[in-house]
Write a protein that holds these residues in place. Sequence first.
Motif, PDB file in Angstrom:
ATOM      1  N   HIS A 112      35.019 -31.859 -58.346  1.00  0.00           N
ATOM      2  CA  HIS A 112      36.002 -31.671 -59.336  1.00  0.00           C
ATOM      3  C   HIS A 112      35.687 -32.143 -60.872  1.00  0.00           C
ATOM      4  O   HIS A 112      34.587 -32.183 -60.998  1.00  0.00           O
ATOM      5  N   GLU A 143      40.457 -38.499 -57.970  1.00  0.00           N
ATOM      6  CA  GLU A 143      39.135 -38.208 -57.298  1.00  0.00           C
ATOM      7  C   GLU A 143      38.132 -37.998 -58.180  1.00  0.00           C
ATOM      8  O   GLU A 143      36.948 -38.426 -57.910  1.00  0.00           O
ATOM      9  N   HIS A 200      32.522 -36.548 -52.586  1.00  0.00           N
ATOM     10  CA  HIS A 200      33.859 -36.065 -52.683  1.00  0.00           C
ATOM     11  C   HIS A 200      34.514 -37.571 -52.149  1.00  0.00           C
ATOM     12  O   HIS A 200      34.204 -38.284 -51.463  1.00  0.00           O
ATOM     13  N   ALA A 201      36.049 -37.841 -52.488  1.00  0.00           N
ATOM     14  CA  ALA A 201      36.926 -38.719 -51.911  1.00  0.00           C
ATOM     15  C   ALA A 201      37.897 -37.930 -51.040  1.00  0.00           C
ATOM     16  O   ALA A 201      38.165 -36.835 -51.711  1.00  0.00           O
TER      17      ALA A 201
HETATM   18 ZN   LIG Z   1      37.353 -33.349 -53.570  1.00  0.00          ZN
END
Ligand SMILES: [Zn+2]
Length: 299
Positions: free
Chosen positions: A118, A132, A189-190
């Motif tokens: 992101h 995130e 990622h989270a």
């Molecule tokens: Zn993500």
Amino acid sequence: QRKSVGSSGERLVIKTLTPVQYSRSKSGDVIEIRLPGVLQGRAQDDYRYNGPLIKNVTFEEEMRGGDRTTIIRITTDSDLGKYTVGQSTDGRDLNILLVDQGQIKARRDNLVVLDPGHGGKDTGTRGAHINEKDVNLKIALKAGELLRQKGIEVEYTRATDIYLELTKDRDEISEIANRLNPGLFVSIHANGVPGNSAAQGTETYYYAPVDNDLLFLQYEERKSLAENLQRQLVAKLKRPNRGVKQNSYWVLKNTTMPSALVEVAFLSNPEEESLLQQEYFLDLAAQAIAEGIAAYMGK
Ligand SMILES: [Zn+2]
């Protein structure tokens, strides 16, 4: 069944009536695949090929203590660059893909591309307190630093809070990675499940479906990369182990080198969001990612 792949690759598909377990090994020019509990059925004993990579294929049924094992032996040409063995999802089609040395692309093996998921207008999943995209970036930069200390080169898809297009029409992240041509790619990622505060833990994804020649040929590497990352993350973060899974995320599907995507912990879980706000936890995640990558690279 036999299919040509590209200019000089071959795919053998062995069909079985029921799902099978298999083991494989290679000695010299011969690839041996053992199918315990499987009868040879309609397969002939010997297939002769004059293709570029396969000289012949033999089937043999072995009896040991009342157990039958079908043994397939593929004698390959010395041009063989790489082969991979895997099953269709129903377990009934055993696929063996072989390519010659010319089809193995040289990569910058000591280069790793890290992708903080992101960024910019795309916040990713949102916790009560943090986004995130910011968590991903912090972990990625820390992990990159640790990799550089190990003598591994690192590039990022983004090192600041910018947006890269990621849609079904354009995947700028994979474009960057493919242009850099690294030995491997890891997207960080989270996790988050809106409205569900119970979900928690760590999971890692890879993608190498049997029907995609390029990705299937990297099946072992992609799986191994994901497993190494998951093992280190679970050991260091001590969150519930949600396992290694396959999913056709764009960045895993569109990257041409071995790739994996880690979901460190859940921002939708209050306990894990609080951990993701703490520097020591991000440090641990970064260490785990760096060590997982180093282990995969054999460093
Ligand atoms: Zn993500």
